[in-house]
Design a protein around this motif. Structure first.
Motif, PDB file in Angstrom:
ATOM      1  N   SER A   1       0.674  -1.173  -0.001  1.00 57.84           N
ATOM      2  CA  SER A   1      -0.037   0.020  -0.104  1.00 57.84           C
ATOM      3  C   SER A   1       0.857   1.160   0.123  1.00 57.84           C
ATOM      4  O   SER A   1       0.447   2.268  -0.923  1.00 57.84           O
ATOM      5  CB  SER A   1      -1.094   0.212   1.005  1.00 57.84           C
ATOM      6  OG  SER A   1      -1.672  -1.197   1.129  1.00 57.84           O
TER       7      SER A   1
ATOM      8  N   LEU B   1      -4.649   2.016  -0.663  1.00 54.36           N
ATOM      9  CA  LEU B   1      -5.244   1.788   0.572  1.00 54.36           C
ATOM     10  C   LEU B   1      -5.390   0.254   1.109  1.00 54.36           C
ATOM     11  O   LEU B   1      -5.417  -0.578   0.071  1.00 54.36           O
ATOM     12  CB  LEU B   1      -6.732   2.417   0.818  1.00 54.36           C
ATOM     13  CG  LEU B   1      -7.125   3.743   0.336  1.00 54.36           C
ATOM     14  CD1 LEU B   1      -8.634   4.082   0.644  1.00 54.36           C
ATOM     15  CD2 LEU B   1      -6.330   4.555   1.307  1.00 54.36           C
TER      16      LEU B   1
ATOM     17  N   SER C   1      -5.082  -1.069   7.777  1.00 57.68           N
ATOM     18  CA  SER C   1      -5.736   0.164   7.831  1.00 57.68           C
ATOM     19  C   SER C   1      -5.472   0.953   9.160  1.00 57.68           C
ATOM     20  O   SER C   1      -5.360   2.340   9.171  1.00 57.68           O
ATOM     21  CB  SER C   1      -7.313  -0.004   7.649  1.00 57.68           C
ATOM     22  OG  SER C   1      -7.687  -0.403   6.231  1.00 57.68           O
TER      23      SER C   1
ATOM     24  N   THR D   1      -3.799   4.586   9.893  1.00 58.06           N
ATOM     25  CA  THR D   1      -4.636   5.701  10.172  1.00 58.06           C
ATOM     26  C   THR D   1      -3.765   6.530  11.270  1.00 58.06           C
ATOM     27  O   THR D   1      -3.698   7.622  11.400  1.00 58.06           O
ATOM     28  CB  THR D   1      -5.872   5.138  10.481  1.00 58.06           C
ATOM     29  OG1 THR D   1      -6.658   4.724   9.723  1.00 58.06           O
ATOM     30  CG2 THR D   1      -6.688   6.056  11.257  1.00 58.06           C
TER      31      THR D   1
ATOM     32  N   ASP E   1       1.754   8.105   6.936  1.00 57.73           N
ATOM     33  CA  ASP E   1       0.728   7.866   6.117  1.00 57.73           C
ATOM     34  C   ASP E   1      -0.330   8.974   5.952  1.00 57.73           C
ATOM     35  O   ASP E   1      -1.654   8.749   5.590  1.00 57.73           O
ATOM     36  CB  ASP E   1      -0.051   6.539   6.379  1.00 57.73           C
ATOM     37  CG  ASP E   1       1.077   5.466   6.063  1.00 57.73           C
ATOM     38  OD1 ASP E   1       1.577   5.531   5.076  1.00 57.73           O
ATOM     39  OD2 ASP E   1       1.171   4.526   7.062  1.00 57.73           O
TER      40      ASP E   1
ATOM     41  N   LYS F   1      -4.631   9.840   4.768  1.00 54.00           N
ATOM     42  CA  LYS F   1      -5.889   9.843   5.852  1.00 54.00           C
ATOM     43  C   LYS F   1      -7.342  10.294   4.992  1.00 54.00           C
ATOM     44  O   LYS F   1      -8.458   9.519   5.371  1.00 54.00           O
ATOM     45  CB  LYS F   1      -5.749  10.755   6.787  1.00 54.00           C
ATOM     46  CG  LYS F   1      -6.786  10.395   8.052  1.00 54.00           C
ATOM     47  CD  LYS F   1      -6.137  11.158   9.387  1.00 54.00           C
ATOM     48  CE  LYS F   1      -6.996  10.908  10.592  1.00 54.00           C
ATOM     49  NZ  LYS F   1      -8.564  10.631  10.302  1.00 54.00           N
TER      50      LYS F   1
ATOM     51  N   LEU G   1      -8.563   7.088   3.584  1.00 55.23           N
ATOM     52  CA  LEU G   1      -8.844   6.037   4.608  1.00 55.23           C
ATOM     53  C   LEU G   1     -10.087   6.303   5.491  1.00 55.23           C
ATOM     54  O   LEU G   1     -10.786   5.489   5.534  1.00 55.23           O
ATOM     55  CB  LEU G   1      -7.722   6.176   5.557  1.00 55.23           C
ATOM     56  CG  LEU G   1      -6.388   5.337   5.081  1.00 55.23           C
ATOM     57  CD1 LEU G   1      -5.244   5.709   6.048  1.00 55.23           C
ATOM     58  CD2 LEU G   1      -6.725   3.677   5.077  1.00 55.23           C
TER      59      LEU G   1
END
Length: 407
Positions: A321, A327, A334, A338, A343, A347, A350
């Motif tokens: 990813s 994603l 995930s 988050t 990353d 966001k 996500l």
């Protein structure tokens, strides 16, 4: 592009197995080719699994689905294929069920929306491999010059587009309804208007009241007021719209994560917000997934299960990813993304994933419907076009395709 990755010190014992995987290339150069990703992953796997060789062949997205179909039609199905669709193969009973080739924890870790989209009649065959969502990108420099704030409703979007046009912006809102990927822009707008392609489990609802209202609004309030730029929406492709955004010529458009890198590389300052809806930010975003499939012809369920459980480990999902700005398809990855500062730019995407809806890819009729959307939908917003008429034609295509695939 082909990468054939050899096993480690195989002895030729009867227990030795070669798994063949055909995969798509997500890279944009040799330096980040998916062949490189798979080579590293397979090397790590084979080190701990003597007796198993994994051979990976990587093709471009333009070719991979066709190449897999050729192999299947010739009776040479690979053990696994990482491709754009799965329902045709599932309908012909050529695939293992996901539960046959994944550990229980690995299957349970999929993001629920993505797992559900991998089902045919309640049974999961498609294993999500990569995903993305769409948000509204806007050019911060153009917005500041016009004194604008990001829109949250359709009416604000139209007002912003009018102000951008008055400032001489080439594409106030870029509306790519050309044949390349019109089904995506269409779906994002349908969802923002409270509709969609298939609002029931048993059929399509393309010509619903909500959908007709959405395209009537687009035709009258954006296209009809010359707020979508010099190229007719039906002739504007997504790639060209993205290129124009990266060139600073677009005020607003729907985009996915790859647009961030392209815009930043050209020095465009951009912001991202949820797609505006009729009365506020849309409650349902569009999600997209690519799929891993496991063919049953060669009978390697046990070895496939072991390999795919490794592929879907949190470490490997995160690595993929992050390499390709996509994603993660698992809950564990995930959650890690988050919370990770590295990353942060993903966001907004996500955040949309838990409230996303995907194409009805579990229906074998979807390929025909998607092709017809690409062909016709631009006609709905052109001068003299009839949104109700075009959506009605698409509904007829969908109903016919659905009855044919069910037969």
């Amino acid at each position: 592009m082909t990468a054939v990755l050899a096993g480690c010190g195989l002895t030729g014992d009867s227990g030795d197995v070669t798994l063949r995987l055909v995969a798509a290339d997500y890279g944009d150069s040799a330096a980040n080719s998916s062949a490189k990703y798979w080579a590293e992953l397979v090397e790590a796997y084979e080190k701990d699994h003597p007796g198993v060789t994994v051979e990976v062949t990587v093709h471009s997205w333009n070719d991979v689905d066709r190449e897999v179909k050729k192999l299947v039609d010739a009776g040479k199905a690979p053990d696994m294929a990482q491709i754009g669709a799965y329902s045709d193969y599932a309908a012909k009973d050529l695939l293992y069920k996901a539960g046959d080739v994944l550990s229980i924890p690995a299957q349970a870790d999929f993001v629920p929306q993505l797992a559900d989209a991998g089902e045919v009649r309640g049974v999961q065959y498609g294993m999500p491999f990569a995903s993305s969502t769409r948000v509204l990108f806007y050019n911060k420099t153009l917005f500041a010059k016009a004194g604008l704030t990001p829109p949250t409703t359709w009416s604000e979007l139209a007002e912003n587009a009018a102000a951008l046009k008055a400032d001489g912006v080439k594409y106030p809102y870029a509306l790519p309804l050309g044949p390349e990927e019109a089904q995506a822009e269409t779906m994002q707008w349908l969802l923002s208007g409270g509709g969609g392609y298939a609002e029931t489990a048993t059929g399509y609802s393309i010509d619903s009241t909500e959908n007709v209202h959405t395209f009537t609004w687009l035709k009258n309030e954006l296209v009809g007021k010359d707020l979508t730029g010099p190229v007719a929406p039906g002739k504007l492709n997504r790639a060209d719209a993205f290129t124009a955004f990266a060139a600073g010529q677009v005020g607003m458009l729907n985009g996915h994560p790859s647009l961030m890198k392209a815009a930043a590389a050209k020095g465009v300052k951009f912001g991202m917000v949820p797609m505006p809806g009729v009365d506020g930010p849309t409650k349902v975003s569009m999600g997209v997934a690519d799929w891993m499939t496991a063919f049953s012809k060669n009978g390697h369920a046990e070895q496939i299960k072991d390999f795919l459980t490794f592929v879907y480990s949190e470490k490997n999902v995160l690595a993929f990813s992050r390499e390709y700005d996509l994603l993660p398809v698992t809950n564990s990855a995930s959650q890690t993304m988050t919370a990770a500062s590295q990353d942060a730019d993903l966001k907004p995407f996500l955040d949309q994933l838990p409230v996303s809806e995907l194409y009805p890819v579990g229906r074998t009729s979807w390929a025909a419907v998607s092709a017809d959307v690409k062909k016709r939908i631009g006609q709905a917003v052109r001068p003299g076009g009839s949104p109700a008429g075009v959506l009605g034609q698409l509904q007829t295509t969908a109903t016919t395709a659905e009855s044919g695939s069910a037969g």
